[in-house]
Design an enzyme around this catalytic site. Structure first.
Site, short mmCIF file in Angstrom:
data_model
loop_
_atom_site.label_atom_id
_atom_site.label_comp_id
_atom_site.label_asym_id
_atom_site.label_seq_id
_atom_site.Cartn_x
_atom_site.Cartn_y
_atom_site.Cartn_z
CG ASP A 153 38.54 -28.46 29.69
OD1 ASP A 153 39.15 -29.11 28.82
OD2 ASP A 153 39.11 -27.81 30.58
N GLY A 199 33.22 -21.59 34.53
CA GLY A 199 33.19 -20.25 35.13
C GLY A 199 32.06 -19.39 34.57
CG ASP A 257 39.58 -17.48 30.15
OD1 ASP A 257 39.17 -16.57 30.88
OD2 ASP A 257 40.14 -18.51 30.58
NE ARG A 292 36.15 -23.72 37.13
CZ ARG A 292 36.22 -23.06 35.96
NH1 ARG A 292 36.18 -23.73 34.84
NH2 ARG A 292 36.33 -21.74 35.97
CE LYS A 296 31.84 -20.96 30.26
NZ LYS A 296 32.24 -21.61 31.50
CB THR A 297 35.29 -19.24 28.14
OG1 THR A 297 36.36 -18.77 28.97
CG2 THR A 297 35.79 -19.34 26.72
P1 FBP Z 1 35.86 -20.92 31.97
O1 FBP Z 1 36.93 -21.25 30.99
O2 FBP Z 1 35.30 -22.11 32.66
O3 FBP Z 1 34.80 -20.08 31.35
O4 FBP Z 1 36.46 -20.02 33.13
C1 FBP Z 1 37.38 -19.04 32.89
C2 FBP Z 1 37.89 -18.41 34.16
O5 FBP Z 1 37.16 -17.26 34.49
C3 FBP Z 1 39.38 -18.10 34.04
O6 FBP Z 1 39.57 -16.83 33.46
C4 FBP Z 1 39.85 -18.24 35.45
O7 FBP Z 1 41.20 -18.62 35.51
C5 FBP Z 1 39.00 -19.35 35.98
O8 FBP Z 1 37.80 -19.30 35.26
C6 FBP Z 1 38.71 -19.21 37.46
O9 FBP Z 1 38.03 -20.33 37.89
P2 FBP Z 1 37.17 -20.41 39.21
O10 FBP Z 1 35.87 -19.75 38.93
O11 FBP Z 1 36.99 -21.87 39.40
O12 FBP Z 1 37.91 -19.71 40.28
#
Ligand code: FBP
Length: 553
Positions: free
Chosen positions: A176, A81, A205, A145, A202-203
């Site tokens: 991941d 993400g 979250d 992803r 990175k994230t």
């Molecule tokens: P990452 O862990 O890959 O950084 O993504 C986090 C996130 O933003 C979460 O908060 C959310 O649940 C998810 O990605 C949403 O994923 P997508 O962009 O595939 O809709």
């Protein structure tokens, strides 16, 4: 392309580096610290990673001698993400590489790890890089992803790395993706490939952290963006005095985002998934906590309020967690058969046959929309896509029923009018705050230093982050140090251990000590928009979470 005034201004922002990285690159050398061990399952993980297990932590210091750089060919991948600051990781990496040797090249594989497998890439030039400095988004090369996990994929990766004569690949991603980076590093070493692999944390979250990785990038900007919006809603609620707002914020597993937003805005309610799990709270218990605040506030004449809900909450309610885990296992084996069923009734019957009795009871208690959301496609890692489950609406519907019952019994006389919101994508591509602009540039620059010194299977680490950037420290940590074994797709796999909210940690304690008062009174705080220019005390501060974790206020 038309540029906004802020975009023009941000092009000339010069990100700040830790003092050590401001020196002549040719004189910066790595110093090795303690031998590391994985966080758990040491023997099993050691057996799986014979080449990269037990490597030492690294920091950088200055030497008198200078060490001339060979030309290097490096590749970079954005994975998962979007998170504010990703562009700056790449600009930092590019600047360090070119500063060290003008002949060196940086290519970017497009649209995530699949770009490596399909050999789709661009070569960065000065002008292209300049047009992305200090901007949000991942559009510089795109992200994806795709999970790198099979032997066939690794073989393709080796061939592509050889074709480009790559010295290193830098993978910018979450838990991941950094897990994949470590597996790839081990594989390359085993096969005698010279290509090194370096990760960057990175994230939004915030769940990729530990004693060395203090924060993942993007968390600062994303939480500041959500907190601005929540603060604005609080002020609207306190002005109109007629709505209860239920705001779900991103954060797939951990509740760091929700907690940080609560610390910034002091809402009436904020759930922390980790606590819900620990206290074994049911959906009814969660709704009861909201009802208590609604009733109390209505007695004070305040028929309005604000509640923050972490998007991962639903997976932490023990009864729903069990249900989701059963659904994930069923989908991992029978997804094809399930997807061939057209009518909802057939899908429902299919699940009735496959789920245990207890889980089916929970499933059938949920509103139809939520049932459907729980059965949507899994992400490439086999997880349910919680960002698509409207937990805030589920809570509102249970609360409405409970309040109606209380009204009949004469125990509640107020008005309850609820509005729902979801803040997720709004925060992932904002212009990075000064903190994220500086931190990300430093992470990229530092990733180059790690690969220059010959390291592989390491994650770029910049520390001491609650202090001004000149006190930041630069180094690296073996990714395998963060590993434990977890159940994935029904099998035990070595993965980076997710950092959940610690219930005995300073940020949660600060919140827990004050939340009862926030639930009853109106004590909102309004953080306002991210400021890029102005006093350091406003523009350069990082999150309350990091400040509290590092002993501040
Ligand atoms: P990452 O862990 O890959 O950084 O993504 C986090 C996130 O933003 C979460 O908060 C959310 O649940 C998810 O990605 C949403 O994923 P997508 O962009 O595939 O809709």
């Amino acid at each position: 392309m038309e540029l906004s005034p802020l975009q023009k201004a941000r092009y000339s922002y010069e990100p700040k580096l830790p003092e050590i990285l401001k020196n002549d690159i040719s004189k910066i050398v790595a110093t090795e610290g303690e031998v590391t061990e994985s966080v758990s399952d040491q023997d099993k993980i050691k057996a799986l990673f014979p080449k990269t297990y037990g490597m030492r932590e690294v920091s950088f210091t200055l030497s008198k001698d200078s060490n001339k750089a060979e030309k290097k060919n490096v590749a970079v991948i954005l994975s998962g993400g979007q998170a504010p600051g990703g562009h700056n990781v790449i600009t930092g990496l590019y600047d360090a590489l070119k500063k060290d040797n003008k002949e060196s090249t940086l290519i970017g594989f497009k649209n995530g790890p699949s770009g490596l497998l399909e050999d789709k890439y661009i070569e960065f030039t000065d002008s292209y890089i300049d047009s992305f400095r200090n901007t949000g988004g991942f559009d510089i090369i795109g992200s994806g992803r795709t999970k790198l996990e099979t032997e066939e994929q690794f073989e393709v990766a080796i061939k592509v790395a050889e074709k480009h004569n790559l010295n290193a690949i830098v993978i910018i991603g979450g838990d991941d993706s950094n897990t994949n980076a470590a597996v790839l590093a081990e594989y390359f070493l085993e096969k005698g490939s010279k290509c090194q692999v370096i990760g960057c944390p990175k994230t939004i979250d915030g769940d990729l952290k530990n004693d060395v990785i203090e924060i993942s990038f993007g968390f600062d900007t994303a939480t500041k963006t959500y907190s601005e919006l929540i603060g604005n809603i609080e002020r609207d609620a306190n002005s109109a005095k007629k709505y209860w707002h239920f705001i779900r914020v991103m954060g797939r597993s951990a509740s760091h985002i929700a907690l940080e937003c609560a610390l910034e805005t002091q809402p009436n309610i904020c759930f922390i998934s980790e606590e819900v799990e620990k206290k074994n709270m049911s959906l009814e218990d969660i709704a009861d906590q909201v009802v208590a605040s609604v009733v109390k506030r209505s007695e004070n004449g305040e028929n309005f309020g604000v509640a923050i809900i972490p998007e991962g909450l639903i997976e932490f309610v023990p009864e729903v967690k069990k249900l989701i885990s059963e659904l994930n296992d069923i989908m991992a084996i029978d997804e094809k058969e399930f997807n061939e069923l057209d009518a909802w009734e057939s899908k429902y019957e299919f699940m009735q046959k496959k789920l245990t009795l207890d889980s089916f009871k929970v499933f059938s208690f949920l509103p139809l929309e939520i049932e459907k959301q729980l059965l949507m496609d899994r992400d490439p890692h086999g997880n349910v896509q919680v960002s698509r489950i409207e937990t805030e609406k589920l809570i509102i519907s249970i609360v409405e029923k409970k309040l109606a019952d209380l009204k009949k019994e004469g125990k509640y006389k107020g008005k309850f009018s609820a509005l729902s919101h979801f803040f997720g994508y709004e925060g992932r591509c904002a212009f990075p705050s000064n903190f994220d602009a500086d931190y990300c540039y430093s992470l990229g620059y530092n990733a180059y230093m790690l690969l220059r010194e010959g390291y592989t299977g390491y994650i770029s680490a910049i520390t001491n982050l609650s202090k001004p950037s000149k006190e930041w420290k630069a180094g690296g940590m073996p990714i395998v140090k963060m590993f434990n074994l977890e159940q994935r797709h029904g099998k035990l796999k070595p993965v980076i251990k997710k950092a959940l909210v610690e219930l005995d940690g300073a940020p949660f304690k600060y919140f827990a000590e004050r939340r009862d008062e926030w639930a009853e009174k109106t004590l909102y705080t309004y953080p306002g928009a991210i400021q890029y220019y102005g006093p350091e005390s406003v523009c350069d501060i990082t999150t309350r979470t990091l400040a509290l974790e590092q002993g501040g206020k």
